[in-house]
Design an enzyme around this catalytic site. Structure first.
Site, PDB file in Angstrom:
ATOM      1  N   ASP A   1     -18.796  47.221  -9.043  1.00 33.45           N
ATOM      2  CA  ASP A   1     -18.646  48.432  -9.331  1.00 33.45           C
ATOM      3  C   ASP A   1     -17.472  49.441 -10.276  1.00 33.45           C
ATOM      4  OD1 ASP A   1     -19.444  51.495  -8.740  1.00 33.45           O
ATOM      5  OD2 ASP A   1     -17.345  51.150  -7.602  1.00 33.45           O
TER       6      ASP A   1
ATOM      7  N   MET B   1     -25.783  43.407  14.588  1.00 38.81           N
ATOM      8  CA  MET B   1     -25.203  42.604  16.116  1.00 38.81           C
ATOM      9  C   MET B   1     -24.432  42.720  16.437  1.00 38.81           C
ATOM     10  SD  MET B   1     -28.100  43.662  17.699  1.00 38.81           S
ATOM     11  CE  MET B   1     -29.770  44.162  16.934  1.00 38.81           C
ATOM     12  N   CYS B   2     -22.602  43.426  15.187  1.00 43.88           N
ATOM     13  CA  CYS B   2     -21.783  42.690  15.384  1.00 43.88           C
ATOM     14  C   CYS B   2     -21.195  43.145  16.131  1.00 43.88           C
ATOM     15  CB  CYS B   2     -20.883  42.510  13.574  1.00 43.88           C
ATOM     16  SG  CYS B   2     -21.292  41.806  12.562  1.00 43.88           S
ATOM     17  N   HIS B   3     -19.876  42.300  16.826  1.00 47.36           N
ATOM     18  CA  HIS B   3     -18.778  43.594  18.414  1.00 47.36           C
ATOM     19  C   HIS B   3     -17.825  44.024  16.716  1.00 47.36           C
ATOM     20  CE1 HIS B   3     -20.901  40.101  20.426  1.00 47.36           C
ATOM     21  NE2 HIS B   3     -20.742  41.165  21.586  1.00 47.36           N
TER      22      HIS B   3
ATOM     23  N   MET C   1     -18.747  36.530  10.247  1.00 45.53           N
ATOM     24  CA  MET C   1     -19.321  38.358   9.829  1.00 45.53           C
ATOM     25  C   MET C   1     -18.411  39.159   9.184  1.00 45.53           C
ATOM     26  SD  MET C   1     -22.340  37.099   9.510  1.00 45.53           S
ATOM     27  CE  MET C   1     -22.666  38.949   8.772  1.00 45.53           C
ATOM     28  N   GLU C   2     -16.996  39.065   9.654  1.00 46.34           N
ATOM     29  CA  GLU C   2     -16.122  39.463   8.734  1.00 46.34           C
ATOM     30  C   GLU C   2     -15.386  39.365   7.466  1.00 46.34           C
ATOM     31  OE1 GLU C   2     -16.449  40.839  12.920  1.00 46.34           O
ATOM     32  OE2 GLU C   2     -16.824  39.368  11.728  1.00 46.34           O
TER      33      GLU C   2
END
Length: 163
Positions: free
Chosen positions: A130, A75-77, A115-116
């Site tokens: 990793d 749902m992120c733009h 969110m970014e």
């Protein structure tokens, strides 16, 4: 408690319409960390990890992740980010070392960049894991959290204290 805006009348997920929101400066700062044994710390510092310069690769991965957040968080733009800055610092804790990761994201737009910033910090930590897992699979990632955000109609947020 506010209503969730990501659901339509049928209770199904939707991307919120932000077309009527004004464009303002938006910032967010997020953090994460990776706890590791001394051997991994020393190999990172001496650039002796076989996959390359861990912090440089993690930094690039974090920037790429910030730019791609809308492709992995449904749902992120998609946003035109104006800046992503990632910093690392080390903390010693007994027999372990902790890599602290901090990410600042900026844009001028009609939705925030929390969110970014969180995605970027998470991917930085995952990249470190990793690249170093051949030496220590017991590394611990996190916590990952928002430190602050500015801009937008809901106002600013500043975490009261460190986690």
């Amino acid at each position: 408690m506010s209503q969730f805006s990501h659901f339509n009348e049928q209770g199904r997920a939707k991307m919120v319409d932000i077309s009527d929101k004004s464009s303002t400066m938006r910032t967010a700062v997020a953090a994460s960390s990776v706890r590791m044994i001394k051997e991994v710390f020393h190999k990172i510092e001496q650039r002796e990890i076989g996959k390359g310069d861990v912090l440089s690769v993690a930094q690039v991965a974090g920037i790429m992740a910030a730019k791609q957040t809308s492709t992995i968080i449904p749902m992120c733009h998609p946003l035109a980010l104006k800046g992503v800055d990632i910093s690392f610092d080390w903390e010693e804790d007994g027999n372990a070392h902790i890599l602290n990761i901090q990410v600042q994201v900026k844009t001028k737009g009609s939705t925030g960049v929390e969110m970014e910033a969180l995605t970027s910090a998470s991917v930085c930590a995952l990249t470190v894991y990793d690249m170093c897992k051949a030496i220590d699979k017991g590394m611990i990632i996190g916590p990952t959290y928002l430190i602050e955000k500015t801009g937008g109609k809901n106002g600013d947020f500043h975490r009261a204290s460190d986690i």
